[in-house]
Design a protein around this motif. Structure first.
Motif, PDB file in Angstrom:
ATOM      1  N   TYR A  77       0.398  -4.403  14.474  1.00  0.00           N
ATOM      2  CA  TYR A  77       1.089  -3.479  13.576  1.00  0.00           C
ATOM      3  C   TYR A  77       0.433  -2.117  13.709  1.00  0.00           C
ATOM      4  O   TYR A  77      -0.752  -1.954  13.423  1.00  0.00           O
ATOM      5  N   VAL A  78       1.188  -1.119  14.158  1.00  0.00           N
ATOM      6  CA  VAL A  78       0.687   0.237  14.347  1.00  0.00           C
ATOM      7  C   VAL A  78       1.298   1.125  13.274  1.00  0.00           C
ATOM      8  O   VAL A  78       2.527   1.231  13.178  1.00  0.00           O
ATOM      9  N   THR A  79       0.469   1.734  12.444  1.00  0.00           N
ATOM     10  CA  THR A  79       0.949   2.601  11.384  1.00  0.00           C
ATOM     11  C   THR A  79       0.493   4.025  11.633  1.00  0.00           C
ATOM     12  O   THR A  79      -0.676   4.278  11.938  1.00  0.00           O
ATOM     13  N   GLY A  80       1.420   4.945  11.535  1.00  0.00           N
ATOM     14  CA  GLY A  80       1.094   6.352  11.684  1.00  0.00           C
ATOM     15  C   GLY A  80       1.262   7.124  10.401  1.00  0.00           C
ATOM     16  O   GLY A  80       1.026   8.333  10.360  1.00  0.00           O
ATOM     17  N   GLU A  81       1.665   6.438   9.318  1.00  0.00           N
ATOM     18  CA  GLU A  81       1.925   7.099   8.052  1.00  0.00           C
ATOM     19  C   GLU A  81       0.993   6.644   6.937  1.00  0.00           C
ATOM     20  O   GLU A  81       0.793   7.368   5.964  1.00  0.00           O
ATOM     21  N   GLU A  82       0.450   5.433   7.046  1.00  0.00           N
ATOM     22  CA  GLU A  82      -0.386   4.869   5.989  1.00  0.00           C
ATOM     23  C   GLU A  82      -1.761   4.526   6.546  1.00  0.00           C
ATOM     24  O   GLU A  82      -1.932   4.337   7.756  1.00  0.00           O
ATOM     25  N   SER A  83      -2.703   4.417   5.634  1.00  0.00           N
ATOM     26  CA  SER A  83      -4.028   3.949   6.026  1.00  0.00           C
ATOM     27  C   SER A  83      -4.033   2.431   6.108  1.00  0.00           C
ATOM     28  O   SER A  83      -3.123   1.750   5.602  1.00  0.00           O
ATOM     29  N   LEU A  84      -5.070   1.887   6.730  1.00  0.00           N
ATOM     30  CA  LEU A  84      -5.153   0.429   6.857  1.00  0.00           C
ATOM     31  C   LEU A  84      -5.311  -0.237   5.493  1.00  0.00           C
ATOM     32  O   LEU A  84      -4.833  -1.358   5.290  1.00  0.00           O
ATOM     33  N   SER A  85      -5.980   0.432   4.550  1.00  0.00           N
ATOM     34  CA  SER A  85      -6.131  -0.152   3.215  1.00  0.00           C
ATOM     35  C   SER A  85      -4.780  -0.247   2.504  1.00  0.00           C
ATOM     36  O   SER A  85      -4.521  -1.210   1.773  1.00  0.00           O
ATOM     37  N   GLN A  86      -3.899   0.732   2.707  1.00  0.00           N
ATOM     38  CA  GLN A  86      -2.573   0.667   2.102  1.00  0.00           C
ATOM     39  C   GLN A  86      -1.762  -0.484   2.682  1.00  0.00           C
ATOM     40  O   GLN A  86      -1.047  -1.184   1.954  1.00  0.00           O
ATOM     41  N   VAL A  87      -1.861  -0.680   3.990  1.00  0.00           N
ATOM     42  CA  VAL A  87      -1.154  -1.806   4.612  1.00  0.00           C
ATOM     43  C   VAL A  87      -1.710  -3.124   4.079  1.00  0.00           C
ATOM     44  O   VAL A  87      -0.961  -4.068   3.806  1.00  0.00           O
ATOM     45  N   SER A  88      -3.040  -3.199   3.907  1.00  0.00           N
ATOM     46  CA  SER A  88      -3.662  -4.419   3.382  1.00  0.00           C
ATOM     47  C   SER A  88      -3.214  -4.698   1.952  1.00  0.00           C
ATOM     48  O   SER A  88      -2.984  -5.850   1.572  1.00  0.00           O
ATOM     49  N   MET A  89      -3.093  -3.646   1.133  1.00  0.00           N
ATOM     50  CA  MET A  89      -2.621  -3.832  -0.242  1.00  0.00           C
ATOM     51  C   MET A  89      -1.188  -4.349  -0.263  1.00  0.00           C
ATOM     52  O   MET A  89      -0.850  -5.230  -1.067  1.00  0.00           O
ATOM     53  N   ARG A  90      -0.325  -3.835   0.622  1.00  0.00           N
ATOM     54  CA  ARG A  90       1.045  -4.332   0.671  1.00  0.00           C
ATOM     55  C   ARG A  90       1.067  -5.793   1.106  1.00  0.00           C
ATOM     56  O   ARG A  90       1.825  -6.604   0.556  1.00  0.00           O
ATOM     57  N   ALA A  91       0.259  -6.143   2.090  1.00  0.00           N
ATOM     58  CA  ALA A  91       0.205  -7.545   2.522  1.00  0.00           C
ATOM     59  C   ALA A  91      -0.270  -8.448   1.393  1.00  0.00           C
ATOM     60  O   ALA A  91       0.194  -9.590   1.261  1.00  0.00           O
ATOM     61  N   GLY A  92      -1.210  -7.957   0.567  1.00  0.00           N
ATOM     62  CA  GLY A  92      -1.661  -8.743  -0.574  1.00  0.00           C
ATOM     63  C   GLY A  92      -0.541  -8.988  -1.571  1.00  0.00           C
ATOM     64  O   GLY A  92      -0.428 -10.090  -2.127  1.00  0.00           O
ATOM     65  N   ARG A  93       0.300  -7.981  -1.808  1.00  0.00           N
ATOM     66  CA  ARG A  93       1.432  -8.168  -2.721  1.00  0.00           C
ATOM     67  C   ARG A  93       2.447  -9.160  -2.155  1.00  0.00           C
ATOM     68  O   ARG A  93       3.128  -9.844  -2.912  1.00  0.00           O
ATOM     69  N   LEU A  94       2.515  -9.222  -0.832  1.00  0.00           N
ATOM     70  CA  LEU A  94       3.434 -10.165  -0.199  1.00  0.00           C
ATOM     71  C   LEU A  94       2.858 -11.565  -0.089  1.00  0.00           C
ATOM     72  O   LEU A  94       3.534 -12.474   0.405  1.00  0.00           O
ATOM     73  N   GLY A  95       1.607 -11.741  -0.518  1.00  0.00           N
ATOM     74  CA  GLY A  95       0.968 -13.053  -0.426  1.00  0.00           C
ATOM     75  C   GLY A  95       0.498 -13.396   0.965  1.00  0.00           C
ATOM     76  O   GLY A  95       0.331 -14.578   1.288  1.00  0.00           O
TER      77      GLY A  95
END
Length: 455
Positions: free
Chosen positions: A124-142
């Motif tokens: 997963y390559v993100t150019g708009e969010e930080s890795l911590s933001q992606v991790s927080m979203r994954a946590g909400r998704l379980g």
């Protein structure tokens, strides 16, 4: 080495110009031309040109001799996404996903990667969010404990270097408008950067067999930002659609080299992510317990799926010089045409009435099969007489008052019978064969006057 000659590209339409100008000759926009240096011709290309031919020319092959290899598809675990893609992921395919901000593009693709990473190495390559933001979203998704490789970078060369080492089978770029390449001096998001970055990612996907998803921003008009050639370069173009405030998300394929075009997938947004909706007709048919004037049920067709939706109409006396014709989910010009047909061939005039038509649930119906249901909903509201609750209607209305057939008539009738409808008003040419009605009473009509006699 020959000197690289600069080229100029329009930021609005992507047209190329040999020199700078204040106005783009293609689209007429002002101050949109930006410079992009062109690469000098390679030695092999120059040598081939001097020799009167081209270097690296491949051998010709007859069409009937080409082997048709069956494409292996990998299920995504999301049934509605598989439906839109044509059955699953295809190796080496490039898919472009666009939609409004916050509609769920990143959420859907993160769900896809977390679900498939165990069987398909992914990145997963993100150019708009930080890795911590992606991790927080994954946590909400379980899915916070998934060992999914993440990369926060926007330089295409660095991303492809990492991909060459990891050798993933699936890669997500979020988003293509943030990517940039060293070979161009323009800013990220410009037409030249978007086109060149996408071209390099497409080349990587085809050479390595990696499935690539590109997230695309949309403009105010709803089209994917960047040059139009971006949609030509990819294999699949998907659009996310939703009404403001609705929890349902529609994903539509407008281009698909490996499946049906205009296929529709439906998701429900929940606290734990997007959930596929397996029976969308049950959602769009939440109606009053008693029949009310101005409501009909039509069977539309999205790709290969018949879908039951409710059409509502409100006809009221107008206090304006020009009565209003408002259509939500339909073509407003076609509504005005249908009202003219009703007046001309049935003698029912609504010239002094405001007519409002709405397709419930945020679905947009683009096919002509909704004509008959729209007219009967408007007539029901005008006469203040409800259409029976267990009736379903579809058919195209011609300018001479004839009821024309529509594709997939039997599939539509069977879908209505499956949901408990008792009678269907359909074009005569769509009358099902013996045993094809699924137990529903079919009233086949040829002209609009016959429909009014039936009602």
């Amino acid at each position: 080495m020959p000197k690289a000659q600069p080229r100029f590209f329009c930021q609005s339409c992507g047209a190329e110009s040999p020199k700078w100008a204040g106005q783009c000759a293609a689209c007429g926009e002002w101050n949109t031309l930006t410079e992009a240096p062109s690469e000098p011709p390679s030695a092999g290309r120059r040598a081939g040109s001097r020799a009167g031919g081209y270097a690296g020319t491949t051998a010709l092959q007859q069409l009937n001799e080409v082997k048709q290899d069956a494409m292996a598809r990998v299920p995504t675990g999301l049934s509605e996404l598989d439906r839109v893609l044509g059955g699953g992921l295809v190796a080496g395919s490039v898919n472009l996903l666009g939609g409004d901000p916050g509609i769920g593009k990143s959420t859907l693709l993160l769900q896809l990667l977390c679900a498939i990473h165990a069987i398909q190495p992914s990145i997963y390559v993100t150019g708009e969010e930080s890795l911590s933001q992606v991790s927080m979203r994954a946590g909400r998704l379980g899915a916070g404990d998934t060992a999914l490789p993440l990369l926060a970078d926007t330089q295409v060369e660095a991303i492809l270097d990492q991909a060459q080492r990891l050798k993933p089978k699936l890669m997500v770029i979020d988003s293509i408008q943030t990517m940039w390449t060293d070979s161009l001096d323009s800013a990220p998001g410009s037409v030249s950067q978007v086109r060149e970055s996408a071209a390099r990612l497409v080349r990587f996907a085809k050479q390595t067999g990696t499935t690539v998803f590109l997230v695309g921003h949309v403009t105010k008009e709803g089209a994917i930002g960047g040059p139009r050639v971006l949609e030509h370069m990819v294999d699949t173009v998907l659009y996310f659609e939703s009404d403001q405030g609705s929890r349902y998300r529609l994903i539509r394929a407008v281009k698909n080299r490996f499946g049906a075009v205009n296929e529709l997938g439906i998701f429900a947004m929940t606290e734990t992510g997007l959930k596929p909706v397996s029976n969308p007709s049950a959602i769009f048919l939440t109606r009053d317990a008693q029949p009310v004037p101005g409501s009909t049920v039509l069977v539309t067709r999205e790709g290969t799926r018949p879908l039951l939706v409710e059409c509502q109409a409100l006809v009221d006396s107008s206090h304006l010089g020009n009565p209003r014709r408002v259509a939500v989910g339909l073509d407003g010009q076609r509504l005005a045409m249908l009202l003219a047909v009703l007046h001309r061939h049935c003698g029912i005039a609504m010239a002094d009435q405001d007519v409002f038509v709405n397709i419930v649930g945020g679905v947009r119906v683009t096919e002509t099969a909704a004509d008959l249901a729209v007219l009967l909903a408007a007539l029901s509201s005008f006469r203040d007489r409800p259409v029976p609750h267990d009736w379903v209607i579809f058919g195209e209305v011609g300018l001479s008052g004839e009821i024309r057939p529509v594709p997939g008539g039997e599939d539509r009738i069977r879908e209505a019978a499956k949901h408990g409808f008792k009678r269907a008003i359909v074009p005569a040419a769509n009358r099902p064969r013996a045993g094809g009605a699924g137990g529903i009473e079919v009233v086949a009509v040829k002209r609009l006057s016959e429909v009014l006699d039936t009602l």
